[in-house]
Write a protein that holds these residues in place. Structure first.
Motif, short mmCIF file in Angstrom:
data_model
loop_
_atom_site.label_atom_id
_atom_site.label_comp_id
_atom_site.label_asym_id
_atom_site.label_seq_id
_atom_site.Cartn_x
_atom_site.Cartn_y
_atom_site.Cartn_z
N PRO A 116 -1.43 1.28 -3.72
CA PRO A 116 -3.42 0.66 -3.09
C PRO A 116 -2.87 0.66 -1.41
O PRO A 116 -3.97 0.92 -0.88
CB PRO A 116 -3.55 -0.97 -3.39
CG PRO A 116 -1.95 -1.24 -3.56
CD PRO A 116 -1.39 -0.45 -4.42
N ARG A 117 -2.17 0.67 -0.75
CA ARG A 117 -2.46 1.49 0.23
C ARG A 117 -2.60 2.60 0.54
O ARG A 117 -3.31 2.85 1.53
CB ARG A 117 -0.85 0.58 0.71
CG ARG A 117 -0.43 1.22 2.62
CD ARG A 117 -1.18 0.67 3.43
NE ARG A 117 -1.22 0.58 4.75
CZ ARG A 117 -1.74 0.17 5.46
NH1 ARG A 117 -3.18 -0.41 5.47
NH2 ARG A 117 -1.67 0.35 7.20
N ALA A 119 -4.40 4.49 -1.27
CA ALA A 119 -6.15 4.57 -1.54
C ALA A 119 -6.78 4.11 -0.34
O ALA A 119 -7.35 4.65 -0.06
CB ALA A 119 -6.07 4.35 -2.37
N GLU A 120 -6.00 2.97 -0.04
CA GLU A 120 -6.91 3.00 1.44
C GLU A 120 -6.82 3.13 2.06
O GLU A 120 -8.01 3.54 3.45
CB GLU A 120 -6.39 0.80 1.30
CG GLU A 120 -6.55 0.50 2.69
CD GLU A 120 -5.94 -0.72 3.66
OE1 GLU A 120 -6.21 -0.89 4.94
OE2 GLU A 120 -4.70 -0.85 2.90
N LEU A 121 -5.59 4.07 3.16
CA LEU A 121 -5.96 4.65 4.04
C LEU A 121 -6.75 6.01 4.08
O LEU A 121 -7.05 6.43 4.58
CB LEU A 121 -4.11 4.98 4.45
CG LEU A 121 -3.63 3.95 5.25
CD1 LEU A 121 -1.81 3.95 5.48
CD2 LEU A 121 -3.56 3.55 6.52
N ASP A 123 -9.23 6.86 2.60
CA ASP A 123 -10.44 6.58 2.27
C ASP A 123 -10.94 6.01 3.69
O ASP A 123 -11.72 6.63 4.28
CB ASP A 123 -11.05 4.75 1.45
CG ASP A 123 -11.06 4.99 -0.05
OD1 ASP A 123 -11.22 6.63 -0.80
OD2 ASP A 123 -11.29 4.36 -0.76
N PHE A 124 -10.15 5.30 4.71
CA PHE A 124 -9.98 5.26 5.93
C PHE A 124 -10.33 5.95 6.74
O PHE A 124 -11.55 6.79 7.10
CB PHE A 124 -8.96 4.10 6.59
CG PHE A 124 -9.14 4.20 8.07
CD1 PHE A 124 -9.91 3.58 8.25
CD2 PHE A 124 -8.39 4.90 8.79
CE1 PHE A 124 -10.00 2.87 9.74
CE2 PHE A 124 -8.06 4.78 10.11
CZ PHE A 124 -9.34 4.05 10.61
N GLY A 128 -10.99 10.29 0.40
CA GLY A 128 -10.41 9.57 -1.10
C GLY A 128 -10.49 10.75 -2.15
O GLY A 128 -10.07 9.89 -3.56
N ALA A 149 -3.06 9.54 8.50
CA ALA A 149 -2.40 8.37 7.50
C ALA A 149 -1.73 8.19 6.87
O ALA A 149 -0.74 6.92 7.21
CB ALA A 149 -3.54 9.04 6.21
N ALA A 153 1.15 4.27 7.52
CA ALA A 153 0.31 4.22 7.23
C ALA A 153 1.49 2.73 6.47
O ALA A 153 1.10 1.50 6.04
CB ALA A 153 1.68 4.89 5.44
N ARG A 155 2.31 0.25 8.53
CA ARG A 155 1.75 -1.06 10.14
C ARG A 155 1.96 -0.20 11.29
O ARG A 155 3.10 -1.75 11.64
CB ARG A 155 1.36 -2.07 9.10
CG ARG A 155 0.28 -1.88 8.13
CD ARG A 155 0.22 -3.88 7.35
NE ARG A 155 -0.89 -3.47 6.51
CZ ARG A 155 -0.43 -3.40 5.04
NH1 ARG A 155 0.86 -3.47 4.29
NH2 ARG A 155 -0.89 -3.47 3.92
N GLU A 186 -9.52 -0.53 14.57
CA GLU A 186 -9.01 -1.22 12.98
C GLU A 186 -8.41 -2.41 13.52
O GLU A 186 -8.24 -2.64 12.59
CB GLU A 186 -10.07 -0.34 12.51
CG GLU A 186 -11.25 -0.02 12.57
CD GLU A 186 -12.38 -0.44 12.22
OE1 GLU A 186 -12.39 -1.75 11.71
OE2 GLU A 186 -13.67 -0.36 12.54
#
Length: 333
Positions: A116-117, A119-121, A123-124, A128, A149, A153, A155, A186
């Motif tokens: 999920p991390r 996939a989130e990145l 998209d960001f 995606g 990304a 990743a 953080r 963000e």
């Protein structure tokens, strides 16, 4: 802080690439390091994550002396520092997903948290639909998006960007600059960006240091640096960016062509309070002709440097220049 490299041959003197450098970056800001090739920018950046060790002085990150850490603690610290490179440095044998996931695996993330991390990145950064593509199938801009990304990743609190736009065309450069601003906005990540491109600094940085021959020759807020460059290296970079740099020969030619009183004006829309030139000219009964100049953008706001020939009563011109100097940088030549 200083950094010396060994001489090219045995017994030859060492080469000082950083000389008494002192730079302070605030948490959450975007800080630019700019200078010509060989100025020491990339070496300074590599000091931050411990890839280079200073000959003297120290690098302090969140209160921790980076180079005083034992190897294991230094490796842990590096998890809080992301890095974006000029040539992307992607693993060609791995997919986009794999490139972003690898540093998370190295950092000990569990598989169920990685997917999920990533996939989130993706998209960001606008990729995606590219999770299972390989780097060879991507454009340069897409590769750099993967690099960003991957860098954020885990953080990190700090992102180091080393000439991240130098291999890209102008339009893609603008897109990557916008993405880096989004990363800062963000996620609150502090960004230190190294570049030789003044347009990147003007669009991205809050504050900047100019390096020349291993020394910081000028530092300050980006608007202040552009409005009142104090060092010749800075003035050259600013003049090249705005298209307003004049040689002595060009000034002589303009003096002959425009014999009236001449001034150069730096107008920053962020602080000038509107159409200051036309308003003050009407107020004081002064006419002006634009004889040279350019308009650029700094942090999404217009910024201009103009050379004017002034016409009118001497006393009126004096009043015009005096009041204009309160909201703009004015020099007479």
């Amino acid at each position: 802080m200083t950094k010396d490299f060994p001489g090219a041959r045995r017994g030859s003197p060492s080469v000082r690439v950083l000389d008494d450098v002192d730079v302070s970056v605030a948490a959450g800001e975007i800080y630019g390091l700019i200078g010509r090739s060989g100025a020491g920018k990339s070496t300074l950046l590599r000091m931050v994550n411990g890839l280079e060790t200073p000959t003297s002085g120290s690098v302090v990150l969140d209160g921790v002396d980076v180079h005083a850490l034992p190897p294991k603690e230094l490796r842990t610290l590096r998890h809080s520092i992301g890095m974006v490179f000029q040539q992307f440095n992607l693993w060609n044998s791995r997919t986009v997903f794999g490139n972003v996931a690898t540093p998370l695996k190295i950092a000990g993330w569990k598989d169920e948290a990685i997917a999920p991390r990533v996939a989130e990145l993706l998209d960001f950064v606008g990729l995606g639909g590219k999770a299972f593509a390989h780097p060879r199938q991507l454009s340069g801009g897409q590769k750099q998006r993967v690099g960003i990304a991957r860098a954020i990743a885990g953080r990190p609190s700090v992102l180091l960007a080393d000439e991240a736009t130098s291999a890209l065309d102008p339009q893609t450069t603008t897109e990557i600059v916008d993405l880096l601003r989004s990363v800062n906005r963000e996620f609150g990540i502090t960004i230190v960006v190294v570049t030789h491109e003044m347009d990147v600094i003007a669009a991205l940085a809050d504050r900047v240091s100019i390096l020349s021959d291993g020394r910081v020759v000028e530092s300050g807020d980006i608007h202040q640096i552009l409005a009142t460059p104090r060092h010749p290296v800075t003035a050259g970079l600013v003049g090249a960016y705005t298209g307003t740099s004049l040689t002595d020969g060009e000034k002589s030619a303009l003096r002959a062509q425009f014999p009236g009183r001449r001034i150069s004006v730096v107008v920053d829309a962020a602080t000038s309070g509107g159409p200051v030139l036309s308003r003050l000219a009407r107020l004081h009964g002064v006419d002006f002709a634009i004889i040279q100049g350019g308009v650029s953008r700094v942090k999404d706001k217009p910024y201009g440097q103009l050379s004017l020939e002034l016409h009118g009563d001497d006393a009126a011109i004096d009043r015009f220049v005096a009041e204009l100097s309160q909201t703009a940088t004015v020099t007479t030549w």
